[in-house]
Design a protein around this motif. Structure first.
Motif, PDB file in Angstrom:
ATOM      1  N   PHE A  13       3.463  -3.190 -11.245  1.00 53.92           N
ATOM      2  CA  PHE A  13       3.111  -2.491 -12.475  1.00 53.92           C
ATOM      3  C   PHE A  13       3.226  -0.987 -12.240  1.00 53.92           C
ATOM      4  O   PHE A  13       2.972  -0.511 -11.137  1.00 53.92           O
ATOM      5  N   PHE A  14       3.596  -0.224 -13.275  1.00 52.08           N
ATOM      6  CA  PHE A  14       3.831   1.225 -13.183  1.00 52.08           C
ATOM      7  C   PHE A  14       4.932   1.502 -12.161  1.00 52.08           C
ATOM      8  O   PHE A  14       4.854   2.432 -11.373  1.00 52.08           O
ATOM      9  N   ASP A  15       5.960   0.661 -12.184  1.00 56.90           N
ATOM     10  CA  ASP A  15       7.029   0.715 -11.192  1.00 56.90           C
ATOM     11  C   ASP A  15       7.876   1.973 -11.365  1.00 56.90           C
ATOM     12  O   ASP A  15       7.903   2.585 -12.437  1.00 56.90           O
ATOM     13  N   THR A  16       8.585   2.320 -10.326  1.00 48.65           N
ATOM     14  CA  THR A  16       9.531   3.428 -10.326  1.00 48.65           C
ATOM     15  C   THR A  16      10.860   2.906  -9.803  1.00 48.65           C
ATOM     16  O   THR A  16      10.926   1.816  -9.246  1.00 48.65           O
ATOM     17  N   TYR A  17      11.896   3.703  -9.966  1.00 50.40           N
ATOM     18  CA  TYR A  17      13.190   3.319  -9.419  1.00 50.40           C
ATOM     19  C   TYR A  17      13.358   4.042  -8.091  1.00 50.40           C
ATOM     20  O   TYR A  17      13.407   5.275  -8.060  1.00 50.40           O
ATOM     21  N   ALA A  18      13.400   3.275  -7.002  1.00 53.15           N
ATOM     22  CA  ALA A  18      13.400   3.836  -5.639  1.00 53.15           C
ATOM     23  C   ALA A  18      12.212   4.788  -5.561  1.00 53.15           C
ATOM     24  O   ALA A  18      11.112   4.424  -5.939  1.00 53.15           O
ATOM     25  N   TYR A  19      12.419   5.979  -5.102  1.00 49.64           N
ATOM     26  CA  TYR A  19      11.338   6.964  -5.066  1.00 49.64           C
ATOM     27  C   TYR A  19      11.776   8.243  -5.765  1.00 49.64           C
ATOM     28  O   TYR A  19      11.377   9.338  -5.401  1.00 49.64           O
ATOM     29  N   LEU A  25       0.818  -1.209   0.000  1.00 48.79           N
ATOM     30  CA  LEU A  25       0.000   0.000   0.000  1.00 48.79           C
ATOM     31  C   LEU A  25       0.855   1.263   0.000  1.00 48.79           C
ATOM     32  O   LEU A  25       0.446   2.295  -0.527  1.00 48.79           O
ATOM     33  N   PHE A  26       2.063   1.198   0.569  1.00 46.25           N
ATOM     34  CA  PHE A  26       2.964   2.354   0.595  1.00 46.25           C
ATOM     35  C   PHE A  26       3.346   2.767  -0.830  1.00 46.25           C
ATOM     36  O   PHE A  26       3.272   3.946  -1.187  1.00 46.25           O
ATOM     37  N   ASP A  27       3.739   1.803  -1.654  1.00 44.92           N
ATOM     38  CA  ASP A  27       4.083   2.116  -3.044  1.00 44.92           C
ATOM     39  C   ASP A  27       2.877   2.623  -3.825  1.00 44.92           C
ATOM     40  O   ASP A  27       3.016   3.494  -4.686  1.00 44.92           O
ATOM     41  N   LEU A  28       1.705   2.087  -3.553  1.00 41.11           N
ATOM     42  CA  LEU A  28       0.498   2.525  -4.239  1.00 41.11           C
ATOM     43  C   LEU A  28       0.220   3.997  -3.967  1.00 41.11           C
ATOM     44  O   LEU A  28      -0.054   4.773  -4.881  1.00 41.11           O
ATOM     45  N   VAL A  29       0.327   4.408  -2.712  1.00 44.46           N
ATOM     46  CA  VAL A  29       0.027   5.796  -2.342  1.00 44.46           C
ATOM     47  C   VAL A  29       1.164   6.748  -2.724  1.00 44.46           C
ATOM     48  O   VAL A  29       0.936   7.799  -3.311  1.00 44.46           O
ATOM     49  N   VAL A  30       2.395   6.380  -2.410  1.00 46.43           N
ATOM     50  CA  VAL A  30       3.521   7.292  -2.602  1.00 46.43           C
ATOM     51  C   VAL A  30       4.000   7.333  -4.052  1.00 46.43           C
ATOM     52  O   VAL A  30       4.219   8.403  -4.608  1.00 46.43           O
ATOM     53  N   ALA A  31       4.170   6.180  -4.689  1.00 45.80           N
ATOM     54  CA  ALA A  31       4.771   6.139  -6.022  1.00 45.80           C
ATOM     55  C   ALA A  31       3.761   5.876  -7.140  1.00 45.80           C
ATOM     56  O   ALA A  31       4.112   5.962  -8.309  1.00 45.80           O
ATOM     57  N   GLY A  32       2.534   5.519  -6.811  1.00 43.42           N
ATOM     58  CA  GLY A  32       1.551   5.212  -7.837  1.00 43.42           C
ATOM     59  C   GLY A  32       1.761   3.857  -8.487  1.00 43.42           C
ATOM     60  O   GLY A  32       1.220   3.578  -9.549  1.00 43.42           O
ATOM     61  N   SER A  33       2.558   2.998  -7.856  1.00 39.06           N
ATOM     62  CA  SER A  33       2.814   1.650  -8.372  1.00 39.06           C
ATOM     63  C   SER A  33       1.804   0.681  -7.766  1.00 39.06           C
ATOM     64  O   SER A  33       1.450   0.800  -6.609  1.00 39.06           O
ATOM     65  N   PHE A  34       1.373  -0.281  -8.568  1.00 37.82           N
ATOM     66  CA  PHE A  34       0.459  -1.306  -8.084  1.00 37.82           C
ATOM     67  C   PHE A  34       1.191  -2.635  -8.096  1.00 37.82           C
ATOM     68  O   PHE A  34       1.767  -3.023  -9.109  1.00 37.82           O
ATOM     69  N   ASN A  35       1.195  -3.308  -6.953  1.00 38.91           N
ATOM     70  CA  ASN A  35       1.880  -4.596  -6.933  1.00 38.91           C
ATOM     71  C   ASN A  35       1.028  -5.673  -6.302  1.00 38.91           C
ATOM     72  O   ASN A  35       0.159  -5.410  -5.484  1.00 38.91           O
ATOM     73  N   VAL A  36       1.297  -6.901  -6.767  1.00 38.98           N
ATOM     74  CA  VAL A  36       0.623  -8.096  -6.267  1.00 38.98           C
ATOM     75  C   VAL A  36       1.713  -9.075  -5.867  1.00 38.98           C
ATOM     76  O   VAL A  36       2.626  -9.343  -6.647  1.00 38.98           O
ATOM     77  N   ASN A  37       1.616  -9.598  -4.639  1.00 44.28           N
ATOM     78  CA  ASN A  37       2.607 -10.524  -4.118  1.00 44.28           C
ATOM     79  C   ASN A  37       1.954 -11.851  -3.755  1.00 44.28           C
ATOM     80  O   ASN A  37       0.819 -11.877  -3.293  1.00 44.28           O
ATOM     81  N   TYR A  38       2.701 -12.921  -3.960  1.00 44.36           N
ATOM     82  CA  TYR A  38       2.270 -14.248  -3.542  1.00 44.36           C
ATOM     83  C   TYR A  38       3.364 -14.829  -2.656  1.00 44.36           C
ATOM     84  O   TYR A  38       4.541 -14.791  -3.008  1.00 44.36           O
ATOM     85  N   GLU A  39       2.965 -15.349  -1.507  1.00 40.21           N
ATOM     86  CA  GLU A  39       3.908 -15.974  -0.588  1.00 40.21           C
ATOM     87  C   GLU A  39       3.441 -17.389  -0.288  1.00 40.21           C
ATOM     88  O   GLU A  39       2.296 -17.597   0.100  1.00 40.21           O
TER      89      GLU A  39
END
Length: 193
Positions: free
Chosen positions: A65-71, A36-50
């Protein structure tokens, strides 16, 4: 009287063994989560499976998706077509909690794509227009690193985790705009099943 105690102890032991087998058979072995941090701060959406393994360890795979490099340029990103895949091996250090508590993980990440930012914007009084200058940079690369964090579990279903990680880029970028060391942070919300 001793026979009654012995019978009671035998029944209690049998019940405990049966309950333990039932609990092991229904324990959850998978988790889906999102940062959720990346979604709010960087606009990146991620899905993880553990996938939970024995001895409080797990395998982790994530796609962003819509990833960034660091911030870098977080508030100025106009467009990102970057996609990244991350794999990690998580080791939980708690002896009492099932895949929760303090953890450490080595990771590998592959990223491909371009990020476009608004380099600057100004208003031209002569032509009465707003002029925007854009800058695009390539974030293709492979990196290795590690992270630490802590995970809490609620009702044996929902998880909330915080983590920080650092990775070193092993490829070369097209320009000198980006550093080779990438820090990231996470506030992950997940569901076990």
């Amino acid at each position: 009287m001793k026979k009654t105690h012995l019978l009671f102890a035998l029944l209690l032991t049998s019940f405990y063994g049966f309950a333990q087998e039932a609990m092991d058979a229904t324990s959850k072995k998978n988790e889906i989560s999102s940062n959720l941090f990346d979604l709010v701060v960087a606009g990146s959406f991620n899905v993880n499976y553990e996938r939970y393994l024995e001895k409080n360890q797990s395998l982790f795979i994530g796609a962003t998706f819509f990833d960034t490099y660091a911030y870098y340029d977080t508030g100025y990103i106009k467009d990102s077509d970057a996609i990244s895949l991350k794999a990690a091996y998580i080791i939980y250090f708690s002896n009492k909690k099932d895949h929760a508590g303090f953890f450490f993980y080595p990771q590998a990440k592959f990223r491909i794509g371009t990020v476009t930012v608004n380099e600057y914007q100004y208003y031209d009084h002569i032509s009465d227009t707003t002029i925007e200058e854009e800058f695009s940079y390539d974030v293709d690369g492979f990196s290795l690193g590690f992270g630490i964090g802590h995970k809490w579990v609620f009702n044996d279903t929902f998880t909330l985790g915080v983590n920080g990680q650092v990775a070193r880029n092993l490829g070369s970028f097209d320009d000198d705009y980006l550093d080779n060391v990438e820090p990231r942070f996470g506030i992950n919300f997940g569901i076990r099943f």
